[in-house]
Enzyme design. Structure first.
Site, mmCIF file in Angstrom:
data_model
loop_
_atom_site.group_PDB
_atom_site.id
_atom_site.type_symbol
_atom_site.label_atom_id
_atom_site.label_comp_id
_atom_site.label_asym_id
_atom_site.label_seq_id
_atom_site.Cartn_x
_atom_site.Cartn_y
_atom_site.Cartn_z
ATOM 1 N N GLY A 150 0.820 -1.219 0.000
ATOM 2 C CA GLY A 150 0.000 0.000 0.000
ATOM 3 C C GLY A 150 0.849 1.261 0.000
ATOM 4 O O GLY A 150 0.540 2.236 -0.688
ATOM 5 N N CYS A 151 1.923 1.233 0.768
ATOM 6 C CA CYS A 151 2.799 2.405 0.858
ATOM 7 C C CYS A 151 3.540 2.636 -0.458
ATOM 8 O O CYS A 151 3.748 3.776 -0.868
ATOM 9 C CB CYS A 151 3.783 2.237 2.015
ATOM 10 S SG CYS A 151 2.956 2.112 3.619
ATOM 11 N N THR A 152 3.919 1.561 -1.117
ATOM 12 C CA THR A 152 4.568 1.685 -2.418
ATOM 13 C C THR A 152 3.595 2.295 -3.428
ATOM 14 O O THR A 152 3.948 3.242 -4.136
ATOM 15 C CB THR A 152 5.076 0.312 -2.908
ATOM 16 O OG1 THR A 152 6.061 -0.158 -1.981
ATOM 17 C CG2 THR A 152 5.668 0.403 -4.301
ATOM 18 N N ASN A 178 3.097 6.036 -2.675
ATOM 19 C CA ASN A 178 4.254 6.830 -3.078
ATOM 20 C C ASN A 178 4.382 6.926 -4.593
ATOM 21 O O ASN A 178 4.723 7.980 -5.125
ATOM 22 C CB ASN A 178 5.530 6.264 -2.454
ATOM 23 C CG ASN A 178 5.786 6.816 -1.075
ATOM 24 O OD1 ASN A 178 6.295 7.919 -0.932
ATOM 25 N ND2 ASN A 178 5.414 6.057 -0.051
#
Length: 154
Positions: free
Chosen positions: A44-46, A49
């Site tokens: 999710g963070c990838t 970003n």
């Protein structure tokens, strides 16, 4: 009916992947998007970003600074940026004070375990340093675009 005055964003100074410290109050005069995310190199963070990276030129053209912030170290951020070709500067809040100040260091539950972690949240800060809009418990899909639209309407 009176309008509630907007809250001044908590000031902070933290190291940036761009090579120098970032102090929020020194960015006044231009809007700022600050998105908090749990951890480098997670799915999710990838995605989040990468989505902000894809729209980074649009934010920049509106004079807006964009920063991702997590408790990961600068070394971790640098590897993440290199691996995923990110253009958004990442801020390191290893001691967690900025996360605390923005209220995103929260109790989380996963697979029956309770732990403390960063709530995925985004803050749109106006040119005067006030929080103009807040997104809590962010769902990643379409989020960066929604933030860009809110900036355009600021």
């Amino acid at each position: 009916m009176s309008e509630t005055p907007m809250q001044l964003a908590p000031d902070f100074t933290v190291p940036s992947s761009a090579g120098s410290d970032v102090t929020l109050s020194q960015l006044r005069g231009n809007p700022v998007v600050l998105f908090f995310y749990p951890r480098d190199n997670t799915p999710g963070c990838t995605t989040e970003n990468l989505d902000f990276t894809a729209l980074y030129p649009d934010f920049s053209s509106l004079g807006c600074a964009v920063f991702g912030l997590s408790k990961d170290s600068l070394a971790s951020h640098e590897k993440f940026i290199s691996k995923k070709a990110l253009s958004v500067p990442l801020l390191s809040d290893e001691h967690g004070q900025t996360c605390e100040d923005f209220g995103v260091w929260v109790e989380k539950k996963m697979y029956g375990k309770v732990f403390m972690g960063i709530e995925r949240a985004t803050f749109l800060i106006d040119a005067n340093g006030h929080i103009a809009r807040t997104w809590r418990k962010v769902k990643v899909k379409g989020h960066a675009q929604e933030v860009l639209e809110a900036l355009r309407n600021l």
